[in-house]
Design a protein around this motif. Structure first.
Motif, PDB file in Angstrom:
ATOM      1  N   ASP A   1       1.331  -1.295  -0.413  1.00  0.00           N
ATOM      2  CA  ASP A   1       0.000   0.129  -0.312  1.00  0.00           C
ATOM      3  C   ASP A   1       0.444   1.524  -0.156  1.00  0.00           C
TER       4      ASP A   1
ATOM      5  N   VAL B   1      -1.389   6.212  -2.868  1.00  0.00           N
ATOM      6  CA  VAL B   1      -2.820   5.536  -2.620  1.00  0.00           C
ATOM      7  C   VAL B   1      -3.602   5.302  -3.558  1.00  0.00           C
ATOM      8  N   GLU B   2      -3.381   5.386  -5.082  1.00  0.00           N
ATOM      9  CA  GLU B   2      -3.733   4.455  -6.388  1.00  0.00           C
ATOM     10  C   GLU B   2      -4.158   2.765  -5.523  1.00  0.00           C
TER      11      GLU B   2
ATOM     12  N   GLY C   1      -6.107   2.132  -3.018  1.00  0.00           N
ATOM     13  CA  GLY C   1      -7.297   1.313  -2.490  1.00  0.00           C
ATOM     14  C   GLY C   1      -8.617   1.807  -3.600  1.00  0.00           C
ATOM     15  N   CYS C   2      -8.012   2.469  -4.791  1.00  0.00           N
ATOM     16  CA  CYS C   2      -8.863   3.256  -5.278  1.00  0.00           C
ATOM     17  C   CYS C   2     -10.023   1.853  -6.000  1.00  0.00           C
ATOM     18  N   ASP C   3     -10.935   2.527  -6.637  1.00  0.00           N
ATOM     19  CA  ASP C   3     -12.242   1.909  -7.947  1.00  0.00           C
ATOM     20  C   ASP C   3     -11.841   1.162  -9.106  1.00  0.00           C
ATOM     21  N   ASP C   4     -11.025   2.598  -9.611  1.00  0.00           N
ATOM     22  CA  ASP C   4     -10.070   2.227 -10.643  1.00  0.00           C
ATOM     23  C   ASP C   4      -9.113   0.668 -10.899  1.00  0.00           C
TER      24      ASP C   4
ATOM     25  N   ARG D   1      -5.106   0.671  -9.347  1.00  0.00           N
ATOM     26  CA  ARG D   1      -5.045  -0.354  -8.844  1.00  0.00           C
ATOM     27  C   ARG D   1      -3.814  -1.134  -8.729  1.00  0.00           C
TER      28      ARG D   1
ATOM     29  N   ARG E   1       1.608   7.226  -0.560  1.00  0.00           N
ATOM     30  CA  ARG E   1       0.912   7.875   0.486  1.00  0.00           C
ATOM     31  C   ARG E   1       1.564   8.033   1.657  1.00  0.00           C
TER      32      ARG E   1
END
Lengths: 174, 181
Positions: free
Chosen positions: A96, A99-100, A102-105, A109, B15
């Motif tokens: 992780d 940020v990507e 955890g995204c829906d795309d 991801r 992040r």
């Protein structure tokens, strides 16, 4: 000594808050890449800032406080890893980092996961150099100061590491 | 080629640190700063510079005392320093011309490096012979119980006086050249 460095050296809490705001995100990302877990990075980041506060006179003397802060974080991370190795625990792969992840795309991801895995596949030293150059935004000179290697060595290892990452990403893309 | 990878990686968003972490870390930093302010680091009780200066003064004083003690020992061993009759005559002449005070001053100055007369040399030679005899006896007593070898070439290293004894004798020989206090 410039004004922020003087304030840090005198132990001004507001100066440390400003330092945190300037560096915490980059330091945290770097620590997650090294340690593999966000919770460990939280603790090591705290130890890093406590150590900076304890040795605040040095902050007023160094030419590059950013590189100095990363060097302190690196030392703390290594201490943490040594303690973990003595306990027999292994280091997990940091998935992780972006940020990507955890995204829906799905495409974004997947790209984030591929990049995290390609980074994890590098050796620890090369991963550190790519992380510091690419995501922490340090110059080659600053990266060399943090990892204790000459500028030329850092630059050549960075390019070699990117070559390996390109191969890995190409293979995963097939 | 590497540009592609760099572009791909730079398209990702790293992040950052968690939201609650800022307050936690800054609180810990404040506590650390407050602890450092409340309990300043202990200063060294004996600064290095002061200790060095004190040791230097002590060594100078001890050297002075050692010299005084050595002078007293030599004076006790050889008695008062003889003054040359020639020096006394010159001092008497000066006293007649310039007064008794100047005469005493001249006698003091002339007696500092009084030349050794023949009698003095004889006395020193006798003293040296006595010291050499004593030292030779002393060496025999302090050596182990084995007797000296009959062949001198074999045991010459054993018969040779120790370096420290030589220095003592040199001091006795050159003692008359030592300036008075």
């Amino acid at each position: 000594m410039d004004a922020p460095a003087k304030r840090l050296a005198s132990g001004d809490p507001a100066a440390f808050a400003a330092l945190y705001d300037a560096l915490a995100d980059r330091l945290h990302h770097y620590l997650v890449a090294i340690l593999g877990a966000s919770a460990d990075a939280d603790d090591v980041l705290q130890e890093t800032f406590i150590r900076l506060a304890r040795n605040r006179e040095r902050l007023g003397e160094v030419d590059d406080p950013t590189a100095f802060a990363f060097a302190v974080a690196r030392n703390e991370a290594r201490r943490w890893l040594d303690a973990r190795r003595r306990r027999g625990a292994t280091t997990a792969v940091a998935r992780d980092l972006f940020v990507e992840a955890g995204c829906d795309d799905a495409a974004a991801r997947e790209a984030a996961e591929d990049a995290a895995l390609a980074l994890a596949a590098l050796g620890a030293d090369d991963r550190e150099i790519v992380e510091l150059k690419m995501f922490a935004g340090l110059t080659f000179r600053e990266v060399g100061a943090v990892v204790g290697r000459p500028l030329g060595t850092v630059a050549s290892r960075y390019r070699a590491a990117l070559d390996r990452m390109r191969d890995l990403l190409t293979r995963r893309g097939r | 080629m590497n540009d592609d990878v760099e572009r791909r990686l730079s398209g990702l968003t790293p992040r950052g640190s968690p939201d609650g972490l800022r307050a936690r870390i800054l609180r810990a930093v404040d506590e650390e700063l407050a602890r450092e302010t409340a309990a300043p680091r202990p200063r060294r009780r004996f600064p290095a510079g002061l200790a060095t200066a004190a040791a230097l003064l002590l060594s100078v004083w001890l050297n002075h005392r050692a010299n005084q003690s050595s002078d007293a020992l030599i004076d006790r061993a050889f008695g008062p320093r003889p003054v040359s009759p020639r020096a006394i005559a010159i001092a008497g002449d000066i006293a007649e011309v310039a007064g008794p005070e100047a005469g005493r001053w001249a006698l003091d100055r002339l007696s500092v490096q009084a030349p050794a007369g023949v009698a003095d040399l004889d006395r020193h030679a006798a003293e040296l012979r006595r010291l050499v005899r004593e030292l030779a006896l002393d060496l025999r007593e302090t050596d182990d119980e084995t007797t000296h070898p009959q062949i001198p070439q074999v045991g010459r290293d054993q018969l040779r006086p120790l370096p420290g004894r030589v220095l003592v004798m040199e001091r006795v020989v050159h003692g008359h050249d030592r300036p008075s206090a």
